[in-house]
Enzyme design. Structure first.
Site, PDB file in Angstrom:
ATOM      1  CG  ASN A 138      37.690 -45.777 -42.261  1.00 53.02           C
ATOM      2  OD1 ASN A 138      36.814 -46.629 -42.144  1.00 53.02           O
ATOM      3  ND2 ASN A 138      38.690 -45.906 -43.141  1.00 53.02           N
ATOM      4  CE1 TYR A 149      39.709 -54.611 -37.122  1.00 49.06           C
ATOM      5  CE2 TYR A 149      37.805 -55.783 -36.227  1.00 49.06           C
ATOM      6  CZ  TYR A 149      38.343 -54.868 -37.113  1.00 49.06           C
ATOM      7  OH  TYR A 149      37.512 -54.206 -37.986  1.00 49.06           O
ATOM      8  CB  ALA A 153      40.881 -55.755 -27.179  1.00 52.67           C
ATOM      9  CB  ALA A 167      40.017 -41.728 -46.955  1.00 49.97           C
TER      10      ALA A 167
END
Length: 246
Positions: free
Chosen positions: A89, A154, A156, A13
């Protein structure tokens, strides 16, 4: 979509989509633990939340390392009082054609983008299961569904996040824990800005809405999924792409 009284962890973040998500959740009333592998970036996001009147705690840490993740969750519970929302994230890209892709590049992307989601989810669920409440939102990518040249590692990993989400959603439904995944398309982040215009231009022309998305487009969807208004949504894979690759 009131999130007052809720405590959230948002990984990665310090910038981009993760920062927008942290700011949005705080705006809706959640206390937010801001995580980033760059402690200064995490601190900057936390300060911005506090300047806007919200409550935040910054924690540097690598989501691919179990000890960092467990410490992050411990601090969230001790300092903020609990954790009801987890947004996985954090992610990286190490682009290369498969013939040139190294084992190190493969492992690095898998460790952050997929193993990190596993570690963070595993660390928070005992607390959510005990309370019989939780919202877990994973950030994948449309590339996890359609693939992309030069990003097999990326893609996968992001495909793995989708499968992981659907499996864990079934496991945790009995505890009233909602687990969903968001698939961003082309979003205006530092990662996207690194794509040469000769490649990016034609891709934008294929987007029905004729624009690149902004981090806030993803943050709004995540805020909804973190709210009780999304109480009957679990195991969903939500594409936020402007209609690209429908």
């Amino acid at each position: 979509m009131d999130l007052k009284g809720k405590r959230a962890i948002v990984t990665g973040a310090g910038s981009g989509i993760g920062k927008a998500i942290a700011l949005k959740l705080a705006e809706r009333g959640a206390a937010v633990l801001v995580n980033d592998v760059d402690p200064e970036a995490a601190s900057a996001t936390a300060r911005e939340i506090e300047e806007r009147g919200g409550k935040a705690l910054s924690v540097g840490g690598d989501v691919s390392k179990g000890e960092d993740v467990r410490e992050m969750v411990r601090l969230c519970i001790e300092e903020l009082g609990g954790v009801e929302i987890l947004v996985n994230n954090a992610g990286i890209a190490r682009s290369a054609l498969l013939i040139n892709l190294t084992e190190e590049q493969w492992d690095e992307v898998m460790n952050v983008n997929l193993k990190g989601v596993f570690l963070c989810t595993k660390a928070v669920i005992p607390h959510m299961m005990k309370r019989r409440y939780g919202k877990i939102i994973n950030i994948s990518s449309i590339y996890g569904r359609i693939g992309a040249i030069g990003d097999s590692n990326y893609c996968a990993a992001k495909a793995g996040v989708i499968g992981f989400t659907k499996s864990v959603a079934k496991e945790l439904a009995r505890y009233n824990i909602n687990v969903n995944v968001v698939l961003p398309g082309l979003i205006d982040t530092p990662l996207l800005r690194g794509i040469p215009e000769k490649y990016l231009g034609p891709m934008i022309k294929e987007i029905p809405l004729k624009r690149v998305g902004v981090p806030e487009d993803i943050a709004g969807v995540v805020a909804f999924l973190a709210s009780d208004e999304a109480g009957y949504l679990t195991g969903a894979a939500i594409e936020v792409t402007g209609g690209w690759n429908m």
